[in-house]
Structure formats: structure tokens, C-alpha cells
Motif scaffolding. Structure first.
Motif, PDB file in Angstrom:
ATOM      1  N   THR A  88      -6.092  -2.103   2.282  1.00 57.80           N
ATOM      2  CA  THR A  88      -7.547  -1.921   2.235  1.00 57.80           C
ATOM      3  C   THR A  88      -8.261  -3.241   1.948  1.00 57.80           C
ATOM      4  OG1 THR A  88      -7.292  -1.245  -0.080  1.00 57.80           O
ATOM      5  CG2 THR A  88      -7.458   0.491   1.561  1.00 57.80           C
ATOM      6  N   LEU A 121      -4.079   3.089   8.505  1.00 59.67           N
ATOM      7  CA  LEU A 121      -4.292   3.822   7.262  1.00 59.67           C
ATOM      8  C   LEU A 121      -4.814   5.232   7.534  1.00 59.67           C
ATOM      9  CD1 LEU A 121      -5.935   1.034   5.056  1.00 59.67           C
ATOM     10  CD2 LEU A 121      -3.609   1.928   4.883  1.00 59.67           C
ATOM     11  N   SER A 145      -5.032   7.472  -2.314  1.00 58.89           N
ATOM     12  CA  SER A 145      -4.326   6.277  -2.769  1.00 58.89           C
ATOM     13  C   SER A 145      -4.299   5.202  -1.696  1.00 58.89           C
ATOM     14  CB  SER A 145      -2.888   6.647  -3.176  1.00 58.89           C
ATOM     15  OG  SER A 145      -2.890   7.598  -4.216  1.00 58.89           O
ATOM     16  N   LEU A 146      -4.087   5.610  -0.454  1.00 60.53           N
ATOM     17  CA  LEU A 146      -4.058   4.629   0.628  1.00 60.53           C
ATOM     18  C   LEU A 146      -5.426   3.999   0.855  1.00 60.53           C
ATOM     19  CD1 LEU A 146      -1.831   6.454   3.267  1.00 60.53           C
ATOM     20  CD2 LEU A 146      -1.231   4.422   1.958  1.00 60.53           C
ATOM     21  N   THR A 194      -3.507  -5.493  -0.863  1.00 62.40           N
ATOM     22  CA  THR A 194      -3.160  -4.241  -0.203  1.00 62.40           C
ATOM     23  C   THR A 194      -3.823  -4.185   1.173  1.00 62.40           C
ATOM     24  OG1 THR A 194      -5.057  -3.085  -1.180  1.00 62.40           O
ATOM     25  CG2 THR A 194      -2.981  -3.055  -2.421  1.00 62.40           C
ATOM     26  N   SER A 205       0.824  -1.208   0.000  1.00 64.41           N
ATOM     27  CA  SER A 205       0.000   0.000   0.000  1.00 64.41           C
ATOM     28  C   SER A 205       0.859   1.259   0.000  1.00 64.41           C
ATOM     29  CB  SER A 205      -0.939   0.007   1.213  1.00 64.41           C
ATOM     30  OG  SER A 205      -1.890  -1.025   1.117  1.00 64.41           O
ATOM     31  N   SER A 224      -6.140  -6.350  -8.894  1.00 60.81           N
ATOM     32  CA  SER A 224      -5.044  -6.940  -8.122  1.00 60.81           C
ATOM     33  C   SER A 224      -5.082  -8.459  -8.083  1.00 60.81           C
ATOM     34  CB  SER A 224      -5.080  -6.403  -6.683  1.00 60.81           C
ATOM     35  OG  SER A 224      -6.230  -6.866  -6.015  1.00 60.81           O
ATOM     36  N   ALA A 244       1.063   3.926  -3.044  1.00 65.55           N
ATOM     37  CA  ALA A 244       0.696   5.306  -2.752  1.00 65.55           C
ATOM     38  C   ALA A 244       1.809   6.274  -3.143  1.00 65.55           C
ATOM     39  CB  ALA A 244       0.365   5.458  -1.264  1.00 65.55           C
ATOM     40  N   THR A 263      -4.818   2.989  -8.991  1.00 64.71           N
ATOM     41  CA  THR A 263      -4.773   3.983  -7.922  1.00 64.71           C
ATOM     42  C   THR A 263      -4.460   5.366  -8.456  1.00 64.71           C
ATOM     43  OG1 THR A 263      -3.989   2.244  -6.425  1.00 64.71           O
ATOM     44  CG2 THR A 263      -3.731   4.510  -5.702  1.00 64.71           C
TER      45      THR A 263
END
Length: 290
Positions: free
Chosen positions: A248, A270, A226-227, A246, A80, A237, A84, A165
Motif C-alpha cells: 500500500t 491487492l 490488513s492488505l 508494504t 504485505s 513502518s 496480513a 495492522t
């Protein structure tokens, strides 16, 4: 003897009062609007986020420790952060260039380009991810088979996550820089050009310092977006444990697998990164900068 002319020095007090913002008369409507705004922010933002924090530390720092002790979660957090950072770098370079193009130049299709830049904000991230699969998919994508023949895989790998992203966060940088460029104008750049400054000198010494705070705010918004991206990343993905999952995606996975403490801890980490960036910007920015 020459007469001495004595000019009355204006009292600075009226000037100071003139600079102050006009005081708005407080009415019952003012208090009602304040209450509505405060209640809205409390119920929609402050309360839910505070509950995440409370549940994260329900058993002390045990959930954070367990999270960081899990190798798969460490990989997810690192991925992540990696995605980002690349998203911020790409969007910063592209955002500055596109902003200069939109503000400083006139060309056919300018309004169309300006409208297209808002598509990532209006289209669902799921649609973005599916579109990337259709273009860069390894089997039936337009460019996927060719890239796969060259040994370069986009979908179900890190490049695809970065592309998704970057796409969803694209307008945030541009919409922060464009108003600043419009407010600054071109007078200083024209003066520097008349004195013989090159285009590179004008950019590095005049334009960039003038828009630096717009870039900083754009970086913070892009990083936070992005995060927190989920939909587009989930499509492109493949959600492979320890490879393309990631943070998330890990939050969803842990919550569905009856591990709420792990989900809360991941969400807390996050959120804290984004909040820390906002706090740092609020501390270092000039007081006279709106």
C-alpha cells in the motif's frame, strides 16, 4: 376386526407456500430505491475499481510483469502478505476468545470492554500509529527503550507493522462472531455438559462448528482490511525501501513518482486477493446460510 384409523395427510403445498418469503408488492418507490442503490454502488465502487483494472491492462500484461520483476516490489508484496497472515491469525484467536467472553459470561466492565472494541473503527489509523510510537518508540516510548535493550525493535520494523495492522482490523472478527454466538445459544453446550463433556470437547465439537462461518467471514474481512491498511502502517513502518515498505505504501510512492502504471498494477493485485477471497467464500458456503 379392529377398525383401521385413516388420518388425512396434510397437503405439503400449503406448508411449502408458508415457508416461502412473502412477496413484496412492487411500487414506483421500489424501483426508485433500486435505482438509487445501483447508481450509488456503481459510482462509488464498480466504476472506480473497473477504471483501475482498465488502466492496469492498458498495455497488456506489461505493467504486471514489470511489477513482479522489481525486487523491491516483490519484497513489498511479500511483506504485505506476511503482515496480513499474522494479523488474521492473531485476530482470529483473540476474536474467538473475546467473543465467547462477551456472549457467555457476565462480569463488571463488560459494556465498557464492548465499547472499547469499537475504538479501532472510530479512531483514525494515523492516531493508532502515533499511539504505538508513543508506547513502543525506541527513544521516548514507554516500553521502547526496554525492548531495545533486549534487542527487540518494534517501531520501524515488521513487529510494529503487524501490531498496527492487527489493531485496526480487530473489531471485524469480533463483530462477525458475536451475533452468531448469540443466535446459537447455549442449549447444546448445556446438554453436552450434562452428558459429561469437558469444556474442550464442548468447544471443539459444538461451539466451533456452530460459529465456523462467522469465523470465515471475519477472516475474509480481516484479510482485506490488513492488505489495504495505509495510515497506521505509514507511521510505524518508516517506509524503508526493500525493508519496511508494504504494497500500500508502494502504491502511494509510485503514484507520486509519476509511475501510475505501477500504482495501478499494485492496487489491482491487492484488490484481486480480497475479491478472490469473497468469491471463494460465496461459492463454498451453504445455500441456506444467510
Amino acid at each position: 376386526m379392529a377398525d383401521t384409523l385413516v388420518h388425512a395427510v396434510p397437503d405439503p403445498a400449503p406448508l411449502e407456500e408458508h415457508r416461502r418469503a412473502p412477496r413484496v408488492r412492487r411500487t414506483p418507490t421500489t424501483y426508485v430505491l433500486r435505482f438509487v442503490a445501483t447508481a450509488y454502488l456503481f459510482l462509488l465502487v464498480a466504476w472506480p475499481v473497473s477504471l483501475v483494472v482498465v488502466n492496469t491492462f492498458d498495455d497488456g500484461f506489461g505493467s504486471i510483469g514489470s511489477l513482479l520483476a522489481d525486487p523491491d516490489m516483490v519484497v513489498a508484496l511479500q511483506l504485505s502478505a506476511y503482515v496480513a497472515v499474522w494479523s488474521v491469525v492473531i485476530n482470529t484467536l483473540f476474536g474467538v476468545g473475546i467473543s465467547l467472553l462477551l456472549v457467555r459470561y457476565e462480569f463488571p466492565g463488560k459494556r465498557l470492554l464492548n465499547a472499547l472494541l469499537d475504538i479501532p473503527l472510530s479512531v483514525s489509523p494515523i492516531v493508532v500509529g502515533l499511539a504505538l510510537v508513543l508506547v513502543y518508540g525506541g527513544r521516548n516510548g514507554w516500553f521502547g527503550p526496554t525492548l531495545a535493550g533486549w534487542g527487540f525493535q518494534v517501531i520501524f520494523s515488521t513487529p510494529g507493522i503487524i501490531m498496527a495492522t492487527t489493531f485496526v482490523a480487530l473489531p471485524l472478527m469480533i463483530r462477525e462472531i458475536v451475533p452468531v454466538l448469540e443466535e446459537v445459544g447455549i442449549e447444546q453446550e448445556q446438554a453436552a455438559e450434562s452428558l459429561g463433556a469437558s469444556a474442550a470437547q464442548r468447544f471443539w465439537r459444538i461451539t466451533l462448528p456452530s460459529i465456523k462461518w462467522g469465523i470465515v467471514y471475519g477472516v475474509v474481512l480481516t484479510l482485506a482490511r490488513s492488505l489495504g491498511e495505509f495510515g497506521a502502517v505509514k507511521v510505524v513502518s518508516g517506509n524503508v525501501l526493500g525493508q519496511t515498505r508494504t504494497a500500500t505504501l508502494a502504491v502511494e510512492e509510485k503514484y507520486l513518482n509519476f509511475d501510475p502504471q505501477g500504482a495501478y498494477a499494485t492496487a489491482f493485485l491487492l484488490a484481486m486477493v480480497s475479491v478472490a477471497c469473497i468469491v471463494v467464500v460465496a461459492i463454498i458456503r451453504p445455500k441456506n446460510h444467510a
